[in-house]
Motif scaffolding. Structure first.
Motif, PDB file in Angstrom:
ATOM      1  N   MET A  65       5.563  10.453 -17.128  1.00 18.90           N
ATOM      2  CA  MET A  65       6.059   9.084 -16.941  1.00 18.90           C
ATOM      3  C   MET A  65       4.952   8.038 -17.028  1.00 18.90           C
ATOM      4  O   MET A  65       5.254   6.845 -17.089  1.00 18.90           O
ATOM      5  CB  MET A  65       6.751   8.966 -15.577  1.00 18.90           C
ATOM      6  N   ILE A  66       3.683   8.465 -17.039  1.00 18.14           N
ATOM      7  CA  ILE A  66       2.579   7.493 -16.965  1.00 18.14           C
ATOM      8  C   ILE A  66       2.572   6.595 -18.195  1.00 18.14           C
ATOM      9  O   ILE A  66       2.611   5.363 -18.097  1.00 18.14           O
ATOM     10  CB  ILE A  66       1.233   8.223 -16.810  1.00 18.14           C
ATOM     11  N   SER A  67       2.492   7.209 -19.389  1.00 17.71           N
ATOM     12  CA  SER A  67       2.403   6.407 -20.618  1.00 17.71           C
ATOM     13  C   SER A  67       3.648   5.574 -20.831  1.00 17.71           C
ATOM     14  O   SER A  67       3.568   4.398 -21.240  1.00 17.71           O
ATOM     15  CB  SER A  67       2.157   7.320 -21.817  1.00 17.71           C
ATOM     16  N   SER A  68       4.824   6.157 -20.522  1.00 19.33           N
ATOM     17  CA  SER A  68       6.057   5.383 -20.688  1.00 19.33           C
ATOM     18  C   SER A  68       6.089   4.193 -19.751  1.00 19.33           C
ATOM     19  O   SER A  68       6.484   3.080 -20.138  1.00 19.33           O
ATOM     20  CB  SER A  68       7.260   6.301 -20.439  1.00 19.33           C
ATOM     21  N   LEU A  90       2.041   9.222  -6.131  1.00 20.09           N
ATOM     22  CA  LEU A  90       2.599  10.563  -5.971  1.00 20.09           C
ATOM     23  C   LEU A  90       3.583  10.893  -7.087  1.00 20.09           C
ATOM     24  O   LEU A  90       3.617  12.031  -7.594  1.00 20.09           O
ATOM     25  CB  LEU A  90       3.281  10.666  -4.604  1.00 20.09           C
ATOM     26  N   ALA A  91       4.381   9.908  -7.494  1.00 19.73           N
ATOM     27  CA  ALA A  91       5.332  10.135  -8.585  1.00 19.73           C
ATOM     28  C   ALA A  91       4.610  10.416  -9.897  1.00 19.73           C
ATOM     29  O   ALA A  91       5.036  11.286 -10.677  1.00 19.73           O
ATOM     30  CB  ALA A  91       6.238   8.916  -8.730  1.00 19.73           C
ATOM     31  N   PHE A  92       3.500   9.698 -10.159  1.00 21.28           N
ATOM     32  CA  PHE A  92       2.751   9.941 -11.399  1.00 21.28           C
ATOM     33  C   PHE A  92       2.100  11.330 -11.394  1.00 21.28           C
ATOM     34  O   PHE A  92       2.001  11.982 -12.431  1.00 21.28           O
ATOM     35  CB  PHE A  92       1.688   8.869 -11.584  1.00 21.28           C
ATOM     36  N   VAL A  93       1.666  11.779 -10.207  1.00 19.25           N
ATOM     37  CA  VAL A  93       1.061  13.115 -10.132  1.00 19.25           C
ATOM     38  C   VAL A  93       2.109  14.195 -10.362  1.00 19.25           C
ATOM     39  O   VAL A  93       1.869  15.182 -11.071  1.00 19.25           O
ATOM     40  CB  VAL A  93       0.353  13.295  -8.789  1.00 19.25           C
ATOM     41  N   THR A 143       0.826  -1.202   0.000  1.00 23.01           N
ATOM     42  CA  THR A 143       0.000   0.000   0.000  1.00 23.01           C
ATOM     43  C   THR A 143       0.863   1.256   0.000  1.00 23.01           C
ATOM     44  O   THR A 143       0.602   2.219  -0.737  1.00 23.01           O
ATOM     45  CB  THR A 143      -0.931  -0.008   1.212  1.00 23.01           C
ATOM     46  N   VAL A 144       1.909   1.290   0.820  1.00 26.63           N
ATOM     47  CA  VAL A 144       2.813   2.451   0.850  1.00 26.63           C
ATOM     48  C   VAL A 144       3.512   2.608  -0.492  1.00 26.63           C
ATOM     49  O   VAL A 144       3.690   3.727  -1.002  1.00 26.63           O
ATOM     50  CB  VAL A 144       3.828   2.299   1.990  1.00 26.63           C
ATOM     51  N   LEU A 145       3.901   1.470  -1.098  1.00 21.39           N
ATOM     52  CA  LEU A 145       4.562   1.523  -2.404  1.00 21.39           C
ATOM     53  C   LEU A 145       3.637   2.100  -3.470  1.00 21.39           C
ATOM     54  O   LEU A 145       4.059   2.907  -4.315  1.00 21.39           O
ATOM     55  CB  LEU A 145       5.031   0.123  -2.798  1.00 21.39           C
TER      56      LEU A 145
END
Length: 781
Positions: free
Chosen positions: A621-624, A613-616, A605-607
């Protein structure tokens, strides 16, 4: 993927009975192991040794006998045809016997006279099987020799016989014409029906008749107001009608297409009748006859020219003579043969040929399909004689226009054919079908010669699921469904290999439309497709039934899956579970997300929170990441890729004993119209319900097929397609990583909203790729 139709109480022993089994036969004198290739002309079958005897002629026989030759070898004997009143007869007949069936080393060839009483012996020759020479093709045929005749005491008698004897295999040129000594119980027309043959389906064309309008029609009653006029087109035994013209006058307008399926050569005539409907009756206003050989052939989307045809009135005089008189009326037509379509002589999902009818539109072959039909094991008894069951089995295989039929192995539950056939492949996304039948037309004593050939089972193999150059040898279960349930009729052992000279040409096909262009530029309606397919099947059945030996109608219809689109509760349940199997991945994803929200595993869950958060923070980076994830999944699935071709799956078809219900099977095998004794209104409603339900069933099957194709992108079911998609994912991941997200969104939006001038009416590359992917419908019964 575990489907929802799995039964935890299923008996594993019963389930194993319907599974595919890999084998390791010795093919072509060597061992097949994965991609090993033997390299001989018959490297996909086991070599079978035969003893051949070619009886050519005799000379200087005493008197004017009616001579014939009798061959006796190891308990088997056969005779040539006899010739009347000649001392120098010529037969030129070949006899053969399998080496495994030879029970004695010595053989006897006798020349006899049919007109004599007793055994009619003129002379004989005794030979020893040990001294027989061996011939291996491509050696030239063994030259026959003259041998002197002797009597039973070994004394020389008048006359000589020319014959040749040698040991060979089924690759010998004489094998196809040889009279097998173990089939001596067959005579007459039944003898031709036990030999292997190759058949070719007729070339089928779509005949499009565009009925435009008519002028100056002469009505029977000139005072009739608003006449109801239609056109009826007749071609052979088929009749099609237009709708009643909306213009109620003597110059009616239709602009309606009538389509027929026609086979070469074009010997028939198209007859068009202009009719007026008067109540429940029709009155002919004129007709015109158009020979088919004068109709132009259309290869592309260009509109053919139209013509006016004069109508004629046919009358019968008092003496029965038929007279024709030309009228002032005319009929405006546009007629052409559409060679740019693929004539669907099979159901779309199992098509073995996707080329257009016109040869000018054919592209070079991309590969070769080699099929070795080895043997069958444990066949069920299909008929009985003297209280004992037996089976006379033969195989039929169909791919493209070429049909093959193996020889019939008499009275054997474990027949060995060992016959190899080859087809050119123009598209790997096609299916080869192999069926096993019991020959009921041999005129054996006590067997009804007029019976239909019984179906034992069939196998479908999609070529795109085969690795290039690999030899697949498996025992396929032969499964037949009946009103009493599913039954395994035995197993058939096949060796299959798909080879291609250029892998690039095969991969390039995945970006091309599946069907010819006219299917997309001028699509046919569902009603037209069903009607044209029905006409095509009838033509193919009639043409192959006229061959010698005939390929019977029941065989052709079974191979082409005629009637498989009819309503069936069992098939509907199977398609429902197929859709549920596809949606199960989504259900698993939702359950996993629910576990994340409920903190069942804090570390995961933390991961996920960190990843979210990284995608936001870095949306580019989402599509890649998505494409990289798909690439990793596909690479991981390579370890568990399927190692065998698809086969008939009883559990997938909902035909096993745990799910099949007798009432549902009885409804599935009910005739159409229904044979139940009910009121006419109830029959009509019941049949109409079945027609509607069959369309719903087809839609469910199409939905399941599309979902399975998405799933099989990464499953390595089609290794070439999966490799192409993984390469695309890797390239897309890199490009999307180095390209700003705004640029990607702008390009995507402008491309989606582009001007219609820049749009192509043909399917896009991704759609063509998706339609070529395999689905699990190949395993449906």
């Amino acid at each position: 993927m575990a489907g929802p139709n799995r039964n935890p109480n299923r008996n594993p022993a019963v389930e194993e009975d319907f599974n595919l089994r890999e084998t390791r036969p010795s093919l072509g004198g060597g061992r097949v192991a994965g991609n090993d290739r033997v390299g001989t002309a018959y490297d996909l079958v086991e070599q079978m040794e035969y003893l051949y005897v070619r009886v050519v002629k005799a000379k200087e026989l005493p008197g004017s006998p009616d001579p014939y030759v009798e061959l006796n070898l190891g308990g088997f004997n056969s005779t040539t045809r006899y010739l009347e009143k000649t001392s120098n007869p010529e037969w030129n007949q070949v006899f053969s016997i399998s080496k495994d069936r030879i029970q004695a080393l010595h053989g006897e060839i006798s020349v006899k006279d049919k007109s004599r009483s007793g055994d009619g012996l003129i002379g004989l020759i005794v030979f020893d099987g040990i001294d027989v020479p061996r011939r291996v093709p491509p050696d030239s045929p063994l030259a026959p020799e003259w041998y002197r005749l002797e009597n039973r005491r070994g004394e020389r008698v008048a006359g000589e016989l020319m014959f040749a004897i040698w040991m060979g295999t089924q690759a010998d040129e004489a094998f196809s014409e040889a009279w097998h000594l173990d089939a001596t119980t067959i005579n007459g027309d039944g003898l031709t029906s036990i030999r292997s043959k190759v058949y070719l389906s007729p070339r089928l064309w779509y005949l499009r008749v565009n009925v435009i309008e008519a002028q100056e029609l002469q009505l029977g009653d000139r005072n009739r107001q608003q006449p109801e006029i239609l056109v009826r087109a007749g071609l052979g035994y088929r009749d099609l009608r237009t709708k009643i013209s909306s213009s109620k006058n003597v110059n009616p307008l239709w602009n309606e297409d009538l389509m027929f399926t026609v086979a070469e050569p074009f010997e028939d005539q198209l007859i068009l009748f202009v009719e007026e409907r008067i109540g429940s009756k029709k009155e002919e206003l004129g007709q015109c006859v158009i020979p088919l050989h004068s109709v132009e052939k259309r290869m592309d989307f260009k509109t053919p020219g139209s013509r006016w045809y004069n109508l004629e009135k046919h009358t019968v005089s008092g003496n029965g003579q038929r007279n024709a008189s030309t009228l002032n009326s005319r009929l405006h037509l546009r007629i052409c043969f559409d060679g740019g379509y693929h004539v669907l002589d099979e159901l779309t999902h199992y098509t073995s040929d996707l080329r257009a009818t016109a040869r000018q539109l054919w592209k070079p072959a991309v590969g070769v399909l080699e099929l070795g039909i080895l043997n069958a094991q444990g066949l069920a008894a299909m008929k009985s004689r003297d209280g004992r069951g037996f089976t006379d089995a033969y195989c039929v295989a169909k791919y493209g226009q070429k049909w093959i039929r193996t020889r019939t192995i008499l009275n054997s539950f474990n027949p060995k054919w060992n016959e190899q056939y080859t087809w050119e492949v123009y598209d790997p996304c096609t299916v080869v079908t192999v069926g096993v039948f019991d020959n009921c037309h041999l005129h054996l004593q006590g067997v009804n010669g007029g019976a239909k050939d019984s179906r034992i089972g069939k196998v479908r193999i999609r070529l795109s699921t085969l690795e290039t150059g690999r030899v697949y040898t498996h025992l396929y279960p032969l499964i037949v469904l009946s009103p009493t349930g599913v039954k395994k009729m035995g197993e058939i052992q096949l060796a299959v290999r798909f080879s291609c000279a250029s892998l690039f040409n095969v991969l390039q096909l995945y970006t091309q439309p599946l069907l010819p262009n006219l299917h997309y530029l001028y699509p046919l309606s569902c009603h037209q497709v069903e009607s044209l397919r029905h006409q095509a099947v009838q033509i193919v059945c009639m043409r192959l039934n006229r061959s010698e030996p005939p390929l019977r109608k029941e065989v052709v219809e079974y191979m082409l899956d005629v009637g498989s689109n009819m309503w069936s509760v069992r098939r509907s349940k199977a398609n429902q579970y197929r859709i549920a199997g596809i949606l199960s991945a989504l259900v698993k994803a939702l359950k996993w997300f629910d576990q994340i929200c409920s903190w069942s595993n804090p570390f995961i869950t933390v991961l996920v929170h960190i990843l979210f958060l990284a995608f936001v923070c870095f949306p580019w980076m989402i599509s890649s990441t998505v494409f990289l994830y798909l690439f990793l999944i596909g690479t991981w699935n390579y370890r568990g890729r399927p190692r065998h071709p698809p086969y008939m799956d009883v559990r997938l078809s909902q035909a096993d004993t745990d799910t099949a219900v007798n009432d549902e099977l009885e409804e599935e095998f009910d005739s159409f119209p229904t044979s139940q004794k009910q009121m006419e209104v109830v029959k009509m409603r019941y049949d109409r319900l079945r027609c509607i339900a069959s369309r719903v069933q087809t839609v469910l099957g199409d939905m399941a097929t599309q979902g399975e194709r998405f799933y099989n992108v990464l499953s390595w079911r089609d290794p070439r397609a999966t490799a192409l998609f993984l390469i695309f994912c890797l390239v897309a991941s890199v490009l999307l990583y180095i390209t700003p997200l705004r640029v990607v969104v702008i390009i995507t939006g402008f491309y989606t909203m582009r001007h219609p001038r820049f749009r192509d009416r043909l399917p896009s590359y991704p759609m063509n790729f998706l339609r070529r992917l395999p689905a699990r419908n190949d395993g449906l019964l």
